[in-house]
Motif scaffolding. Structure first.
Motif, PDB file in Angstrom:
ATOM      1  N   ILE A 145      54.656 -12.942  27.287  1.00  0.00           N
ATOM      2  CA  ILE A 145      53.997 -12.453  26.084  1.00  0.00           C
ATOM      3  C   ILE A 145      52.800 -11.633  26.531  1.00  0.00           C
ATOM      4  O   ILE A 145      52.000 -12.106  27.337  1.00  0.00           O
ATOM      5  N   ILE A 159      65.590 -22.179  20.160  1.00  0.00           N
ATOM      6  CA  ILE A 159      65.514 -21.531  21.458  1.00  0.00           C
ATOM      7  C   ILE A 159      66.866 -20.916  21.767  1.00  0.00           C
ATOM      8  O   ILE A 159      67.774 -21.557  22.248  1.00  0.00           O
ATOM      9  N   ARG A 209      46.644 -12.502  16.892  1.00  0.00           N
ATOM     10  CA  ARG A 209      47.832 -13.137  17.478  1.00  0.00           C
ATOM     11  C   ARG A 209      47.558 -13.514  18.934  1.00  0.00           C
ATOM     12  O   ARG A 209      48.250 -13.080  19.842  1.00  0.00           O
ATOM     13  N   ASP A 210      46.525 -14.320  19.101  1.00  0.00           N
ATOM     14  CA  ASP A 210      46.126 -14.745  20.431  1.00  0.00           C
ATOM     15  C   ASP A 210      46.807 -16.090  20.734  1.00  0.00           C
ATOM     16  O   ASP A 210      46.445 -17.121  20.179  1.00  0.00           O
ATOM     17  N   MET A 211      47.811 -16.059  21.606  1.00  0.00           N
ATOM     18  CA  MET A 211      48.603 -17.266  21.875  1.00  0.00           C
ATOM     19  C   MET A 211      47.774 -18.328  22.599  1.00  0.00           C
ATOM     20  O   MET A 211      47.893 -19.515  22.301  1.00  0.00           O
ATOM     21  N   MET A 238      45.726 -20.182  20.074  1.00  0.00           N
ATOM     22  CA  MET A 238      46.505 -21.115  19.257  1.00  0.00           C
ATOM     23  C   MET A 238      46.949 -22.335  20.075  1.00  0.00           C
ATOM     24  O   MET A 238      46.954 -23.464  19.572  1.00  0.00           O
ATOM     25  N   MET A 239      47.295 -22.117  21.330  1.00  0.00           N
ATOM     26  CA  MET A 239      47.707 -23.240  22.180  1.00  0.00           C
ATOM     27  C   MET A 239      46.531 -24.191  22.404  1.00  0.00           C
ATOM     28  O   MET A 239      46.702 -25.421  22.403  1.00  0.00           O
ATOM     29  N   THR A 281      56.555  -9.525  23.059  1.00  0.00           N
ATOM     30  CA  THR A 281      57.306 -10.331  24.012  1.00  0.00           C
ATOM     31  C   THR A 281      58.269  -9.412  24.743  1.00  0.00           C
ATOM     32  O   THR A 281      59.066  -8.722  24.114  1.00  0.00           O
ATOM     33  N   LEU A 317      51.159 -13.969  29.395  1.00  0.00           N
ATOM     34  CA  LEU A 317      51.508 -15.382  29.543  1.00  0.00           C
ATOM     35  C   LEU A 317      53.002 -15.494  29.783  1.00  0.00           C
ATOM     36  O   LEU A 317      53.805 -14.907  29.055  1.00  0.00           O
ATOM     37  N   ARG A 318      53.356 -16.227  30.821  1.00  0.00           N
ATOM     38  CA  ARG A 318      54.783 -16.424  31.110  1.00  0.00           C
ATOM     39  C   ARG A 318      55.395 -17.377  30.090  1.00  0.00           C
ATOM     40  O   ARG A 318      54.788 -18.385  29.729  1.00  0.00           O
ATOM     41  N   ILE A 319      56.605 -17.030  29.649  1.00  0.00           N
ATOM     42  CA  ILE A 319      57.344 -17.930  28.754  1.00  0.00           C
ATOM     43  C   ILE A 319      58.750 -18.136  29.322  1.00  0.00           C
ATOM     44  O   ILE A 319      59.134 -17.479  30.289  1.00  0.00           O
ATOM     45  N   GLU A 320      59.475 -19.034  28.716  1.00  0.00           N
ATOM     46  CA  GLU A 320      60.871 -19.256  29.127  1.00  0.00           C
ATOM     47  C   GLU A 320      61.663 -17.974  28.892  1.00  0.00           C
ATOM     48  O   GLU A 320      61.352 -17.222  27.970  1.00  0.00           O
ATOM     49  N   PRO A 321      62.702 -17.689  29.721  1.00  0.00           N
ATOM     50  CA  PRO A 321      63.458 -16.441  29.554  1.00  0.00           C
ATOM     51  C   PRO A 321      63.971 -16.261  28.133  1.00  0.00           C
ATOM     52  O   PRO A 321      64.514 -17.182  27.532  1.00  0.00           O
ATOM     53  N   GLU A 322      63.774 -15.047  27.610  1.00  0.00           N
ATOM     54  CA  GLU A 322      64.187 -14.748  26.246  1.00  0.00           C
ATOM     55  C   GLU A 322      65.624 -14.275  26.188  1.00  0.00           C
ATOM     56  O   GLU A 322      66.302 -14.440  25.192  1.00  0.00           O
TER      57      GLU A 322
END
Lengths: 199, 160
Positions: free
Chosen positions: A114, A186, A122-124, A127-128, A36, A100-105
């Motif tokens: 990610i 979060i 660890r394939d997001m 899993m999604m 990430t 893959l875009r995620i919310e700001p960390e």
């Protein structure tokens, strides 16, 4: 830089610093299968990682020399690149990594992402998709076109793709999630120095 | 009283000077010379310096001191309002529902709750049982930590 096409994001660093950063990011990616980071860094590391895996698939002497130059610890990552990863991606025509875009960390709200190796442990996306199928089954929803496309994406090149997806669905269904932990989790990584007089 | 005297004097000087210029014998002389010559005859010597001093006029005072300036210091609030004008946060309208949990999420972004859950799965955390165990272990550790001063005191007594 006037007039010339920018071929690479500078990431606010000089060439040597940038190169070191990308080498470290790629090494972390190969070690952990999923990292990430900020979105621009992920996109740049993705280019480098894809090229390295191509070298791994080529598996010639020249490719080995070229790949060796990319790692700070070749002894640690060369066997994986020319062994496990080479076998995993031998039949896949490109596209070995995924961003893959995620919310700001971080608390500066930098766009985060990610970066992961496709079809790895660890394939997001995998899993999604499994989570979506689990919800469909639990709530009796219709399968959307996007879900159908995602199922195709995550199972086509994965060994025993459908079976492993079903196993993941079952695992998700069996879990009783600690909702309090999930909702409180979060948080933002600090990037600004904390003021001494702040409470 | 002095003012009226002066004005009277100046009138008479002027008229005298004009009269003098008409005479043939003074035609080449300058008017100032004529005035001074006339004054010497007309007035006592103590009043003479009044003519030579150049007093500042009201116009020159206005230019040097009084100018248009802000009446008050701009307050912090007003200053920040001015600097931040047009930089307000925009509403996020590109939202949709997460296919994995049904929560609202940003379009083209992964749902943070699902990401958290999946990462927990990989790390062997996040289920009710595991978190309860961890909480228990944490409390045990806390108890141990709380007894540190007591143990220290006990150690001291044994040493005595």
């Amino acid at each position: 830089m006037a007039g010339s096409r920018v071929t690479q994001r500078h990431l606010g660093r000089k060439s040597s610093h940038r190169q070191a950063l990308l080498r470290n990011l790629v090494a972390s990616l190969f070690q952990h299968e999923s990292i990430t980071t900020t979105w621009p860094k992920a996109k740049e590391a993705q280019r480098m990682a894809d090229k390295l895996i191509t070298l791994g698939k080529r598996n010639t002497e020249a490719a080995r020399i070229k790949a060796q130059q990319a790692f700070y610890e070749p002894g640690r990552f060369m066997p994986k690149l020319f062994g496990e990863l080479r076998e995993r991606y031998l039949s896949r025509p490109g596209g070995y990594t995924r961003v893959l875009r995620i919310e700001p960390e971080k608390e500066d709200q930098a766009p985060s992402a990610i970066l992961q190796l496709v079809d790895g442990p660890r394939d997001m996306r995998f899993m999604m998709t499994a989570k979506t199928i689990a919800r469909e089954q639990a709530e009796g929803l219709d399968r959307t076109d996007i879900t159908k496309r995602n199922i195709k994406k995550v199972t086509t090149f994965r060994p025993e793709g459908s079976a492993s997806l079903d196993a993941a669905v079952q695992e998700i269904k069996a879990r009783t999630v600690d909702v309090k932990r999930r909702n409180s989790g979060i948080y933002k990584e600090r990037v600004y120095e904390r003021r001494k007089d702040s409470k | 009283m002095a003012l009226s005297l002066r004005s009277m004097a100046s009138q008479s000087i002027l008229s005298g000077a004009l009269r003098q210029t008409t005479l043939g014998q003074f035609r080449t002389a300058s008017p100032s010379f004529l005035i001074r010559g006339f004054l010497a005859q007309l007035l006592p010597t103590s009043l003479l310096p009044w003519i030579s001093i150049q007093l500042p006029t009201l116009g020159s005072i206005w230019d040097s001191i009084l100018k248009a300036v802000p009446k008050k210091k701009t307050s912090h609030r007003k200053k920040r309002q001015r600097f931040l004008a047009g930089k307000a946060l925009k509403d996020v309208t590109s939202l949709n529902k997460c296919s994995g949990c049904g929560n609202v999420k940003k379009a083209h972004h992964l749902c943070p709750y699902c990401v958290r859950e999946i990462k927990d799965m990989w790390n062997g955390r996040g289920t009710v049982e595991v978190e309860a165990q961890r909480k228990e272990a944490r409390e045990e550790a806390m108890k141990d930590w709380l007894t540190v001063p007591q143990r220290r005191e006990a150690n001291r007594e044994t040493r005595r």
